[in-house]
Design a protein around this motif. Structure first.
Motif, PDB file in Angstrom:
ATOM      1  N   GLU A 136      13.033 -20.194  40.613  1.00  0.00           N
ATOM      2  CA  GLU A 136      12.284 -20.711  39.468  1.00  0.00           C
ATOM      3  C   GLU A 136      12.791 -22.080  39.026  1.00  0.00           C
ATOM      4  O   GLU A 136      13.910 -22.492  39.353  1.00  0.00           O
ATOM      5  CB  GLU A 136      12.347 -19.744  38.298  1.00  0.00           C
ATOM      6  CG  GLU A 136      13.623 -19.769  37.474  1.00  0.00           C
ATOM      7  CD  GLU A 136      13.536 -18.933  36.201  1.00  0.00           C
ATOM      8  OE1 GLU A 136      12.418 -18.778  35.650  1.00  0.00           O
ATOM      9  OE2 GLU A 136      14.575 -18.419  35.770  1.00  0.00           O
ATOM     10  N   THR A 178       8.906 -17.097  42.836  1.00  0.00           N
ATOM     11  CA  THR A 178      10.157 -16.642  42.265  1.00  0.00           C
ATOM     12  C   THR A 178      10.281 -15.131  42.423  1.00  0.00           C
ATOM     13  O   THR A 178       9.325 -14.441  42.746  1.00  0.00           O
ATOM     14  CB  THR A 178      10.259 -16.989  40.765  1.00  0.00           C
ATOM     15  OG1 THR A 178       9.340 -16.156  40.032  1.00  0.00           O
ATOM     16  CG2 THR A 178       9.921 -18.443  40.506  1.00  0.00           C
ATOM     17  N   ASP A 235       8.610 -23.134  35.177  1.00  0.00           N
ATOM     18  CA  ASP A 235       8.145 -21.759  35.273  1.00  0.00           C
ATOM     19  C   ASP A 235       8.479 -21.019  33.984  1.00  0.00           C
ATOM     20  O   ASP A 235       7.708 -20.192  33.511  1.00  0.00           O
ATOM     21  CB  ASP A 235       8.811 -21.049  36.452  1.00  0.00           C
ATOM     22  CG  ASP A 235       8.410 -21.643  37.783  1.00  0.00           C
ATOM     23  OD1 ASP A 235       7.216 -21.932  37.966  1.00  0.00           O
ATOM     24  OD2 ASP A 235       9.293 -21.846  38.642  1.00  0.00           O
TER      25      ASP A 235
END
Length: 385
Positions: free
Chosen positions: A52, A20, A226
């Motif tokens: 993400e 990310t 995430d």
């Protein structure tokens, strides 16, 4: 807490996440949505980072599915602004319909066409592509989701997990800017649900797409994401990495929603906190600033942070009032002599009887979270100085 503002402290600080960047591809600014007289979303602000997997987690009716529908363009916000990439898609008199947003959606019922094969389902949204390019894209996606040998199968010939993979491939086919997943594992049995979490995360990461998932399942959110945004009453209580929201929750709601949570009262005295379970060193409490010397606080202790021991009567400090066998583990609830109640998690081979007197000790191997006595939220601005 002002609506949506708790996440402007530690929650918005960059978190290292593989694959990310800190670049925001989606922004919701002061978004609100009402259905009749009921305000479902109120002044909600949120940023989603490129690449993400963010999960909106919360109880039924908290506004997470409405938020997803607003992002998809299936609902219009009553106030606020939504920006996807550098384009305004809702707000200030502008509204971009869902088919023009470049967003893919995976619904919980998969919604596959029963009269089309897996290959034809995946190709459904590629009617404007050239035949050769379309066939290559479908082949690549079927390989990506592990169904290269099932392209000619119809949905009824596929298992639940395979149907979900087809639905995921179909949503990825048009190369969307973002993928939205609405309770993606709710229709799968327990064992398959765990397997598919790992598989879906792998597919999304290999595809390199930004994804937002919605669920009320805490374990699912913590394992696939995430970052996790915990929602309550149309607002975001906390948004952070899974480890942070679980180990260092910023509100008592987050602490309780993400698993068993007991609160142990104590008084800050110098280099320790005095509690009914004895002294807890100040160094073992996260971000306990000097301003709190001499004040009362509540330590968050989860069942694996404390241990109950059989002991002589003079050393005991509580009585077992509840026991629940969970297979690998056993959950005990202990009523302390102080009147507080603490939950302990033990290995299944340990045996403590109901009504047995025990000695409970804090045995956590990490810093404990805490809250000022009687306050719903932790004052992160002061405590984390």
């Amino acid at each position: 807490m002002a609506n949506g503002q708790l996440l402007t402290t530690a929650a918005d600080e960059p978190t290292e996440v593989s694959g990310t960047t800190d670049e925001a591809v989606l922004k919701l600014d002061a978004v609100a949505k009402r259905y009749g007289s009921e305000e479902v979303i109120s002044d909600l602000s949120l940023s989603v980072r490129d690449g993400e997997i963010l999960t909106l987690l919360g109880p039924s009716g908290c506004g997470k599915t409405t938020t997803l529908r607003l992002i998809a363009g299936l609902e219009r916000p009553d106030a606020g602004h939504i920006q996807l990439e550098d384009n305004s898609v809702a707000g200030n008199g502008r509204f971009v319909p869902p088919e023009e947003r470049g967003v893919g959606v995976v619904f919980q019922e998969f919604a596959l066409f029963p009269h089309l094969t897996a290959r034809e389902n995946v190709a459904f949204g590629l009617q404007n592509w050239g035949e050769e390019e379309r066939d290559a894209r479908v082949t690549d996606l079927l390989e990506l989701v592990g169904l290269g040998d099932h392209g000619d199968d119809y949905p009824e010939e596929l298992s639940g997990g395979q149907q979900q993979r087809v639905a995921l491939a179909r949503s990825l086919a048009p190369e969307p800017e973002m993928l939205l997943l609405d309770e993606p594992f709710s229709n799968l049995d327990v064992d398959l649900r765990v397997e598919m979490r790992e598989e879906v995360r792998r597919i999304i990461k290999e595809a390199g797409v930004t994804a937002i998932s919605v669920t009320h399942d805490q374990e699912e959110a913590l394992s696939i994401s995430d970052r996790v945004a915990v929602m309550n009453d149309g607002d975001i209580e906390q948004i952070d990495a899974p480890e942070q929201v679980f180990q260092q929750p910023k509100s008592r709601f987050v602490a309780g929603f993400l698993g068993h949570a007991s609160f142990l009262s104590g008084t800050v005295q110098g280099d320790s906190v005095e509690t009914a379970l004895g002294r807890v060193l100040r160094d073992d409490v996260n971000g306990l600033a000097q301003q709190y010397d001499g004040t009362g606080i509540d330590l968050l202790v989860r069942p694996d942070d404390v241990t109950a021991f059989s002991a002589d009567g003079s050393e005991t400090n509580g009585r077992v009032v509840y026991r629940r066998y969970l297979g690998p583990t056993v959950l005990y609830r202990v009523e302390l002599d102080s009147g507080e109640t603490i939950e302990c998690m033990h290995n299944h081979s340990d045996r403590i009887d109901l009504d047995e007197r025990v000695a409970v000790r804090v045995t956590a191997d990490h810093e404990l979270a805490w809250f000022p006595a009687g306050q719903r939220h932790r004052d992160v601005t002061v405590a984390d100085d």
